[in-house]
Design an enzyme around this catalytic site. Structure first.
Site, PDB file in Angstrom:
ATOM      1  N   GLY A  46     -25.450 -20.368 -38.110  1.00 50.49           N
ATOM      2  CA  GLY A  46     -25.604 -19.435 -38.707  1.00 50.49           C
ATOM      3  C   GLY A  46     -26.949 -19.002 -39.255  1.00 50.49           C
ATOM      4  N   GLN A  51     -33.084 -14.037 -43.934  1.00 51.53           N
ATOM      5  CA  GLN A  51     -33.728 -15.615 -43.877  1.00 51.53           C
ATOM      6  C   GLN A  51     -35.086 -15.518 -42.614  1.00 51.53           C
ATOM      7  OE1 GLN A  51     -29.490 -17.177 -42.958  1.00 51.53           O
ATOM      8  NE2 GLN A  51     -30.423 -19.044 -43.733  1.00 51.53           N
ATOM      9  N   CYS A  94     -27.753 -25.617 -45.349  1.00 56.14           N
ATOM     10  CA  CYS A  94     -28.611 -23.715 -44.600  1.00 56.14           C
ATOM     11  C   CYS A  94     -29.959 -23.954 -44.309  1.00 56.14           C
ATOM     12  CB  CYS A  94     -27.928 -23.113 -45.999  1.00 56.14           C
ATOM     13  SG  CYS A  94     -29.162 -21.173 -45.919  1.00 56.14           S
ATOM     14  N   LEU A  95     -30.558 -23.677 -42.983  1.00 59.24           N
ATOM     15  CA  LEU A  95     -31.003 -23.202 -42.604  1.00 59.24           C
ATOM     16  C   LEU A  95     -32.559 -22.896 -43.659  1.00 59.24           C
ATOM     17  CD1 LEU A  95     -30.872 -21.831 -39.154  1.00 59.24           C
ATOM     18  CD2 LEU A  95     -31.239 -24.407 -39.818  1.00 59.24           C
ATOM     19  N   HIS A 136     -20.411 -17.502 -46.137  1.00 59.56           N
ATOM     20  CA  HIS A 136     -21.523 -18.117 -45.946  1.00 59.56           C
ATOM     21  C   HIS A 136     -22.996 -17.458 -45.500  1.00 59.56           C
ATOM     22  CE1 HIS A 136     -24.829 -21.585 -45.705  1.00 59.56           C
ATOM     23  NE2 HIS A 136     -25.382 -20.301 -45.736  1.00 59.56           N
ATOM     24  N   GLU A 137     -22.426 -16.190 -44.312  1.00 60.57           N
ATOM     25  CA  GLU A 137     -23.327 -15.124 -44.145  1.00 60.57           C
ATOM     26  C   GLU A 137     -23.660 -14.311 -44.555  1.00 60.57           C
ATOM     27  OE1 GLU A 137     -26.044 -17.108 -42.378  1.00 60.57           O
ATOM     28  OE2 GLU A 137     -25.075 -18.803 -41.723  1.00 60.57           O
ATOM     29  N   HIS A 140     -25.680 -14.337 -47.980  1.00 59.10           N
ATOM     30  CA  HIS A 140     -26.937 -13.984 -47.442  1.00 59.10           C
ATOM     31  C   HIS A 140     -27.785 -13.173 -47.303  1.00 59.10           C
ATOM     32  CE1 HIS A 140     -28.898 -18.190 -46.659  1.00 59.10           C
ATOM     33  NE2 HIS A 140     -27.938 -18.316 -46.007  1.00 59.10           N
TER      34      HIS A 140
HETATM   35 NI    NI Z   1     -27.644 -20.083 -44.925  1.00 60.46          NI
END
Ligand code: NI
Length: 172
Positions: A46, A51, A94-95, A136-137, A140
């Site tokens: 995701g 991000q 998370c990236l 989660h996304e 963000h």
């Molecule tokens: Ni994330």
């Protein structure tokens, strides 16, 4: 398609609230494609626009199993319209917080309304990994990270670690 660079904590951009997208046009579709390429390359399941430093309400994901065909999904102006009382726990990563994983408890099922890549309104009911990923996304887009669900002690520890790394890399 262009691969974009992924922003990591403690960059304050990750704490910004993203703005709704007025029109789903070719620019937005190109952004979605860049985000998918960036996500697959990472690799991750995701990625939200903030991000990569774009403060727009869009995220992409693909929770298909590794050996299964790709199932890219694009969520524009997503909104959770229902959440189950049942909770489930997944180990999240998370990236923007590389190589850090912790269990997070969230509603096990959600219904989410959004515009797809073509700009058409869609509503899906998600459970399992998809439900966790959507939440989660979506977080963000509101400047929220999965570490916000952890104890202050754990959160402070990981933020400190990444702050130190960023200083060493000359990014702060
Ligand atoms: Ni994330």
């Amino acid at each position: 398609m262009t691969k974009r660079s992924i922003i990591t904590i403690p960059d304050p951009v990750l704490r910004e609230v993203c703005a709704p997208i007025a029109t789903v046009d070719d620019d937005i579709r190109a952004l979605a494609d860049d985000m998918l390429e960036t996500m697959y390359d990472a690799p991750g399941i995701g990625l939200a626009a903030s991000q990569i430093g774009i403060l727009k309400r869009i995220f992409v994901l693909d929770v298909a199993k590794e050996d299964a065909p790709k199932e890219p999904m694009v969520f524009i102006n997503p909104e959770i319209v229902w959440s189950s009382e049942d909770l489930s726990v997944y180990q999240e990563g998370c990236l923007s917080i590389p190589d850090y994983f912790e269990d997070v408890e969230r509603p096990a099922e959600v219904a989410v309304k959004f515009l797809n890549r073509e700009g058409n309104a869609q509503e899906i009911r998600a459970d399992g990994l998809l439900a966790t990923c959507v939440q989660h996304e979506l977080d963000h887009l509101n400047g929220k990270l999965f570490i916000d669900y952890l104890s202050k002690l754990k959160r402070d520890r990981v933020v400190k670690k990444f702050t130190k790394q960023a200083k060493l890399a000359g990014k702060l």
